[in-house]
Design an enzyme around this catalytic site. Sequence first.
Site, PDB file in Angstrom:
ATOM      1  N   GLU A  37       0.808  -1.217   0.000  1.00 58.46           N
ATOM      2  CA  GLU A  37       0.000   0.000   0.000  1.00 58.46           C
ATOM      3  C   GLU A  37       0.846   1.275   0.000  1.00 58.46           C
ATOM      4  O   GLU A  37       0.496   2.257  -0.665  1.00 58.46           O
ATOM      5  CB  GLU A  37      -0.925   0.017   1.231  1.00 58.46           C
ATOM      6  N   ASP A  53      -8.711   5.547  -8.792  1.00 58.04           N
ATOM      7  CA  ASP A  53      -9.194   4.182  -8.997  1.00 58.04           C
ATOM      8  C   ASP A  53     -10.712   4.104  -8.860  1.00 58.04           C
ATOM      9  O   ASP A  53     -11.286   3.028  -8.719  1.00 58.04           O
ATOM     10  CB  ASP A  53      -8.529   3.212  -8.011  1.00 58.04           C
TER      11      ASP A  53
END
Length: 261
Positions: A37, A53
């Site tokens: 991440e 996203d």
Amino acid sequence: MKFTATALGLLATITTTNAAMSACSKKIALGLTNIYENGDTAFHYDYCENIHDGRGFTAGIAGFCTGTSDAWVVLQEYHKMTGGKDEFSNGSTSGLDGYCSVWGKLGKSDAKFRAAQDKVRDEMYFDPSQKLADTLGAQLDVTRAQLYDTTIQHGDGSDPDSVGALIKKTSASFKADAKGSSGSTLKINGHNVDEIAWLTKFLQVRADDLKNPHNKETQKEWSESVTRVKSYQYVVAQKQYKWSNSIKALDNDGKATTVKC
């Protein structure tokens, strides 16, 4: 003290089914996901950006998103901890100018805000992933950690890209017994399936989904994140099934790195 054969059998059953990750193993699992991440094993409570996203702003230690509303759950929990009464209920990014600036400031300086993130991460992602692992019968840290990482990225909802959908697709592929040497056997569709055989297939299913998800808004970002699957495939190839103080995995550049608890 003497035990009857029945009592000993019950004790053995309890012992073999208690597969919860140790505090050390959990920390390794969290650190691995942190690499994927945020690029390292640290907990970036102050992280915040729009990664485009389709999920709005992504922030904090678990990529809490304004578009999926888990970011609002963090804010609600923080307000409870600080005596606030504000309610947050929608996932829109409209009118959120300065959002990342405020999140970053709180993440760096406010212990209660960090505690809120820890609590929500466990309640929304880690704990549900471990319940899925329990239902599956998973005994190995590598499987249980992989289900956590999948839950973080894919979510545990009912959509075709969710962790539950991937588990279902993986298990449906086993039409007969699948032997292995992991020391753990799952009961899948009435068949005895070695846990690592199941996990190996699950990783393939997840990689395929990342490359071609049903939610096309995530395709570009997800297709670039297949390294997180390759990292677990590396862990499996190294036969690191049960974890103690550290493991070797791959970073986002595909290089071997040590993750410690």
